[in-house]
Motif scaffolding. Sequence first.
Motif, PDB file in Angstrom:
ATOM      1  N   LEU A  94       0.787  -1.127  -0.013  1.00  0.00           N
ATOM      2  CA  LEU A  94      -0.151   0.193   0.147  1.00  0.00           C
ATOM      3  C   LEU A  94       0.825   1.323  -0.165  1.00  0.00           C
ATOM      4  N   PHE A  98       0.939   4.163  -2.726  1.00  0.00           N
ATOM      5  CA  PHE A  98       0.582   5.528  -2.703  1.00  0.00           C
ATOM      6  C   PHE A  98       1.548   6.423  -3.138  1.00  0.00           C
ATOM      7  N   GLN A 105       0.146  11.638  -9.687  1.00  0.00           N
ATOM      8  CA  GLN A 105      -0.942  12.805  -9.636  1.00  0.00           C
ATOM      9  C   GLN A 105      -0.396  14.137  -9.521  1.00  0.00           C
ATOM     10  N   ASP A 111      -6.919  11.176 -13.404  1.00  0.00           N
ATOM     11  CA  ASP A 111      -7.153   9.917 -12.733  1.00  0.00           C
ATOM     12  C   ASP A 111      -6.832   8.460 -13.407  1.00  0.00           C
ATOM     13  N   THR A 114      -2.957   7.968 -12.729  1.00  0.00           N
ATOM     14  CA  THR A 114      -2.795   7.929 -11.236  1.00  0.00           C
ATOM     15  C   THR A 114      -3.236   6.495 -10.961  1.00  0.00           C
ATOM     16  N   MET A 115      -4.246   6.075 -11.288  1.00  0.00           N
ATOM     17  CA  MET A 115      -4.801   4.660 -11.017  1.00  0.00           C
ATOM     18  C   MET A 115      -3.938   3.652 -11.615  1.00  0.00           C
ATOM     19  N   MET A 118      -0.870   3.625  -9.331  1.00  0.00           N
ATOM     20  CA  MET A 118      -1.054   2.790  -8.124  1.00  0.00           C
ATOM     21  C   MET A 118      -0.942   1.518  -8.299  1.00  0.00           C
ATOM     22  N   LEU A 122       1.536  -0.886  -6.256  1.00  0.00           N
ATOM     23  CA  LEU A 122       1.091  -2.290  -5.710  1.00  0.00           C
ATOM     24  C   LEU A 122       1.887  -3.528  -5.969  1.00  0.00           C
TER      25      LEU A 122
ATOM     26  N   THR B  44      -8.906  -0.394   0.527  1.00  0.00           N
ATOM     27  CA  THR B  44      -8.180   0.462  -0.079  1.00  0.00           C
ATOM     28  C   THR B  44      -8.165   0.033  -1.676  1.00  0.00           C
ATOM     29  N   VAL B  45      -7.709  -1.158  -1.703  1.00  0.00           N
ATOM     30  CA  VAL B  45      -7.808  -1.937  -3.240  1.00  0.00           C
ATOM     31  C   VAL B  45      -9.152  -1.915  -3.680  1.00  0.00           C
ATOM     32  N   MET B  48     -10.443   1.259  -4.781  1.00  0.00           N
ATOM     33  CA  MET B  48      -9.975   1.769  -6.147  1.00  0.00           C
ATOM     34  C   MET B  48     -10.601   1.170  -7.332  1.00  0.00           C
ATOM     35  N   ALA B  49     -10.959  -0.076  -7.141  1.00  0.00           N
ATOM     36  CA  ALA B  49     -11.664  -0.583  -8.203  1.00  0.00           C
ATOM     37  C   ALA B  49     -13.056  -0.341  -8.207  1.00  0.00           C
ATOM     38  N   TRP B  51     -14.276   2.472  -7.499  1.00  0.00           N
ATOM     39  CA  TRP B  51     -14.401   4.077  -8.256  1.00  0.00           C
ATOM     40  C   TRP B  51     -14.321   3.815  -9.503  1.00  0.00           C
ATOM     41  N   ALA B  52     -13.525   3.050 -10.020  1.00  0.00           N
ATOM     42  CA  ALA B  52     -13.252   2.797 -11.422  1.00  0.00           C
ATOM     43  C   ALA B  52     -14.631   2.268 -12.061  1.00  0.00           C
ATOM     44  N   ARG B  55     -17.233   5.007 -12.185  1.00  0.00           N
ATOM     45  CA  ARG B  55     -17.113   6.007 -13.089  1.00  0.00           C
ATOM     46  C   ARG B  55     -17.076   5.511 -14.619  1.00  0.00           C
ATOM     47  N   TRP B  56     -16.511   4.620 -14.924  1.00  0.00           N
ATOM     48  CA  TRP B  56     -16.420   4.089 -16.243  1.00  0.00           C
ATOM     49  C   TRP B  56     -17.567   2.995 -16.791  1.00  0.00           C
ATOM     50  N   PHE B 124     -10.349  10.133  -8.179  1.00  0.00           N
ATOM     51  CA  PHE B 124      -9.774   8.930  -7.717  1.00  0.00           C
ATOM     52  C   PHE B 124      -8.859   9.260  -6.463  1.00  0.00           C
ATOM     53  N   THR B 128      -9.577   7.437  -2.949  1.00  0.00           N
ATOM     54  CA  THR B 128      -8.596   6.203  -2.469  1.00  0.00           C
ATOM     55  C   THR B 128      -7.995   6.838  -1.072  1.00  0.00           C
TER      56      THR B 128
END
Lengths: 162, 187
Positions: A94, A98, A105, A111, A114-115, A118, A122, B44-45, B48-49, B51-52, B55-56, B124, B128
């Motif tokens: 993590l 980050f 970012q 976005d 950034t994704m 990340m 990870l 957290t992981v 993130m997923a 959110w994607a 959004r999409w 995003f 997160t």
Amino acid sequence: MWHDAHTIEGVARVVGVDPDGGAWLEPEQTTSCGHCASAEACGGKGIGTIAGRLAARRFHIDGGPRLHVGDRVVVGVEDRMLLKGALAAYALPLLVGFLAGGVAQELVASDAVTMASMAIGLGAGLVAARLLARRMARAGGLAPRFVRLAAADECLPRGVAQ
Amino acid sequence: MMVGAALVNNVILARFLGLCSFMGVTTRIDTAAGMGLATTFVITVSSMADWAVQRWLLDAYGLGFLRTVTFILVIASAVQFTEMTVKKVSPALFQMLGIYLPLITTNCAVLGVALLLVEGRMGFIGATLFAFASSLGYSLVMVIFAGLRERLALAQVPRLFAGPPIGFIVASLLAMAFMGFSGISTN
């Protein structure tokens, strides 16, 4: 025998023995899942059967007395190693994720980028965790050790906590 | 925003999510910390997923009514991914930590945080960080409560209150203590 106040214990059953004295163990049922009144209709079992999960968590121990298939034994790990292991497996990836996301970012402010950064972070963190875990395993702290033979009615809550 | 998510609107003590693990895995500080770290990773992981996906996929095709079902699927996948990854990273670590992962699949805090961050309409990185801060708050409360329960195990508790009753009383006192953070952040 190996035991002190800083040991996290669990009960396991011997499912195989090696000629050299080592033994293969499976942790005892550690979840109530699959044992409730709705077990027959529950979709959760589609993810993996309880037996399959236990077989996946089969582990090997060396040392201790000569064990036989079917014996119930109490095994333990140092509580500090549990924390170190959790930090290596979860916190390190993590943190790297980050860092990578933060840098992306700042540089691109998108976005999607950034994704992706990340996700790459990870992955890199997981590689670092693998190296760290290998070092910890070489030091011998991660392997569960024999503590004692379990009493007939001994059942430690959730298999980990006393 | 992060202070608000972690302390003021704490997942456990203010939103009352994840109470089963709060009561069930807090018998020792180390197990509580292990569960907290595992949950932090998964929240957290999966956020993130989520959110994607929101959004999409859900927003883009007007499929908002499928949000809860989709998020549950994403969370279950994230837990399976984590389980497989930890097993691959270190089988020894998997033996030690794998016990927490199936518990997280049914942890309502994971779904709750994902739904909250969608309502917040964040970008995003904001989403997160919100998820990360919420899960840090969850871990903090788990460890504090485990410490208190370790002390309680050594204390002489009246028979009527022994076990879960005194645990709930301590949890309520902890929740009141966390109310002291109100006003630090409005988010």
